[in-house]
Design a protein around this motif. Structure first.
Motif, PDB file in Angstrom:
ATOM      1  N   PHE A  15     -44.497  17.362   2.170  1.00 49.79           N
ATOM      2  CA  PHE A  15     -44.359  18.251   2.720  1.00 49.79           C
ATOM      3  C   PHE A  15     -44.474  18.409   4.113  1.00 49.79           C
ATOM      4  O   PHE A  15     -43.776  18.856   5.182  1.00 49.79           O
ATOM      5  N   PHE A  16     -45.552  17.970   4.634  1.00 48.91           N
ATOM      6  CA  PHE A  16     -46.008  17.692   6.227  1.00 48.91           C
ATOM      7  C   PHE A  16     -45.094  16.907   6.792  1.00 48.91           C
ATOM      8  O   PHE A  16     -44.739  16.931   8.161  1.00 48.91           O
ATOM      9  N   LEU A  17     -44.686  15.764   6.185  1.00 43.57           N
ATOM     10  CA  LEU A  17     -43.727  14.760   6.766  1.00 43.57           C
ATOM     11  C   LEU A  17     -42.476  15.436   7.058  1.00 43.57           C
ATOM     12  O   LEU A  17     -41.878  15.149   8.203  1.00 43.57           O
ATOM     13  N   TYR A  18     -42.004  16.319   6.258  1.00 48.08           N
ATOM     14  CA  TYR A  18     -40.881  17.034   6.654  1.00 48.08           C
ATOM     15  C   TYR A  18     -40.860  17.856   7.722  1.00 48.08           C
ATOM     16  O   TYR A  18     -39.917  18.055   8.603  1.00 48.08           O
ATOM     17  N   CYS A  19     -42.093  18.561   7.784  1.00 50.02           N
ATOM     18  CA  CYS A  19     -42.360  19.493   8.926  1.00 50.02           C
ATOM     19  C   CYS A  19     -42.166  18.721  10.379  1.00 50.02           C
ATOM     20  O   CYS A  19     -41.760  19.266  11.193  1.00 50.02           O
ATOM     21  N   LEU A  20     -42.839  17.714  10.388  1.00 49.63           N
ATOM     22  CA  LEU A  20     -43.060  16.796  11.448  1.00 49.63           C
ATOM     23  C   LEU A  20     -41.383  16.310  11.910  1.00 49.63           C
ATOM     24  O   LEU A  20     -41.144  16.282  13.040  1.00 49.63           O
ATOM     25  N   ALA A  21     -40.629  15.839  10.715  1.00 53.33           N
ATOM     26  CA  ALA A  21     -39.196  15.492  11.017  1.00 53.33           C
ATOM     27  C   ALA A  21     -38.525  16.559  11.589  1.00 53.33           C
ATOM     28  O   ALA A  21     -37.873  16.248  12.572  1.00 53.33           O
ATOM     29  N   PHE A  22     -38.833  17.728  11.124  1.00 55.70           N
ATOM     30  CA  PHE A  22     -38.027  18.944  11.512  1.00 55.70           C
ATOM     31  C   PHE A  22     -38.444  19.162  13.050  1.00 55.70           C
ATOM     32  O   PHE A  22     -37.577  19.369  13.929  1.00 55.70           O
ATOM     33  N   THR A  23     -39.829  18.850  13.626  1.00 54.03           N
ATOM     34  CA  THR A  23     -40.217  19.082  15.025  1.00 54.03           C
ATOM     35  C   THR A  23     -39.404  17.900  15.680  1.00 54.03           C
ATOM     36  O   THR A  23     -39.015  18.330  16.820  1.00 54.03           O
ATOM     37  N   PHE A  24     -39.287  16.662  15.085  1.00 50.99           N
ATOM     38  CA  PHE A  24     -38.615  15.828  15.931  1.00 50.99           C
ATOM     39  C   PHE A  24     -37.275  16.064  15.951  1.00 50.99           C
ATOM     40  O   PHE A  24     -36.721  15.510  17.286  1.00 50.99           O
TER      41      PHE A  24
END
Length: 417
Positions: A15-24
């Protein structure tokens, strides 16, 4: 640490990696505005970082899926929590396939939030590993449900690309009747997304606050042929209480301790009122959140997003949307209809029984059949095609969520109450 705890941790990491990818992806798309030199290189660099982050997140979610499978002994798609988490994973798989084909970073900026929202929505349901009911104890569970969900995932990415196409092409500078109608419907789509976000925020807020209410109701037991007392728990303040029920304990919330309404008599089942209560809170929180956003940005949400898509070719978005649905349709046909009918024969002794979920799966298949027919035979492209993808995804979500939570049937099993 037990295997099931490790599985839950892997899900949180994803979940947090997806959020980070979205930020990127946001940095890749939005940051180019501030790069006067080599904006394309900036987009390519951060788009690649975002993509690899999303892939690592998918690996973490696959780890969750496999470890939960090992722990439970069956494919983890048997209740709403497990199914929605698998759907979010399938959306990421579909997104990665389409990204590899088209290399459009902007697609990640819209596809990842959809996967993240579905993961957050999944966490609303009971997360315990639950034993399978007899009709689900079959290897067809994994074959039918996973393939149907994968087909739905490609439909979801097709919807994302179609929505992006509309956001890119609807003319917000025009005041003619046709343009105003398109603007209103597009903004309504944005409002419905905000309602979903509002629902998730409301659920987690009341859970964090430890809110609880409980009602009791007399219910006829078909097995014992006697009346018995059943109870229902509310995690959100009751706007609507069950019909002919008694309040056991209701926490006060801004004066709402005794100010609820009783559900009408035709709403059978003690959980029916709780579900209606959830819908009302979703709309109420969505209206508040939407009003706050409109007050802050002082313009329609769709109009605010449109400039971010200025460099995106509408024809590319239209092609991505069509390609996603063209891939998803045969997968859904196999999983959602053919394998489903084979399993129905094995489990219930008939290929077709007009169960609500079966009917809506057929409606979904027929809708996308019409979409492909209009696209290939009648030349429906551009806005016509994009509006169909939006409507189609509404049909998909009602089939997946609405039927399980609203309409009683053979498919309304564990984790839906």
């Amino acid at each position: 640490m037990s295997l099931i705890d490790f599985s839950s941790d892997a899900f949180i990491v994803a979940f947090f990696l997806y959020c980070l990818a979205f930020t990127f992806y946001g940095v890749a798309v939005m940051g180019r505005r501030f790069r006067k030199r080599e904006p394309e290189a900036h987009t390519a660099k951060w788009g690649k970082i975002a993509f690899y982050t999303a892939v690592i997140g998918l690996i973490a979610q696959l780890t969750y899926f496999v470890t939960r499978w090992i722990w439970s002994g069956h494919v983890p798609v048997s209740n709403m929590y497990e199914f929605m988490t698998f759907l979010s994973m399938a959306i990421m798989i579909a997104f990665i396939v389409l990204y590899i084909l088209y290399r459009k970073s902007l697609l990640g900026l819209f596809a990842l939030p959809l996967a993240i929202l579905i993961m957050a929505y999944a966490a609303v349901f009971p997360q315990e590993v639950q034993p399978l009911i007899p009709s689900l104890k079959s290897y067809w569970l994994g074959i039918h449900v996973t393939m149907a969900a994968l087909g739905d995932a490609f439909f979801a990415v097709g919807f994302v690309a179609g929505l992006m196409h509309l956001l890119r092409t609807v003319n917000f500078g025009s005041s003619d009747k046709s343009s105003r109608r398109e603007q209103r419907w597009l903004e309504f789509c944005m409002f419905m997304i905000v309602v979903l976000i509002g629902f998730i925020v409301s659920v987690y807020s009341f859970r964090a606050g430890g809110y609880h209410a409980e009602f009791s109701q007399m219910k006829w037991n078909e097995e014992t042929q006697q009346e018995q007392v059943v109870t229902v728990d509310y995690d959100m303040p009751p706007i609507v209480a069950p019909y002919d029920s008694q309040a056991i304990s209701v926490q006060s919330f801004i004066g709402m301790q005794d100010s609820f309404f009783e559900a009408p008599s035709w709403m059978h089942g003690i959980n029916a009122a709780r579900k209606l209560n959830t819908v009302l809170w979703s709309v109420f929180s969505g209206l508040i959140l939407y009003g706050l956003l409109r007050a802050i940005i002082r313009r329609p949400l769709a109009k605010m997003i449109q400039p971010a898509l200025g460099r995106m070719d509408p024809d590319d978005l239209d092609e991505i949307s069509y390609r996603a649905i063209a891939i998803g349709f045969p997968i859904f046909t196999l999983g959602g209809l053919i394998f489903a009918m084979i399993w129905a024969e094995v489990a219930w002794g008939r290929f077709w029984g007009w169960d609500p979920k079966e009917i809506w799966a057929l409606i979904t298949w027929l809708f996308y059949s019409v979409y492909l027919h209009l696209r290939l035979s009648r030349g429906w492209q551009g806005k016509h095609s994009s509006w169909l993808t939006v409507i189609g995804f509404i049909v998909v979500m009602f089939t997946l969520v609405g039927v399980n939570l609203i309409i009683a049937g053979l498919h309304s099993y564990a984790g839906t109450d």
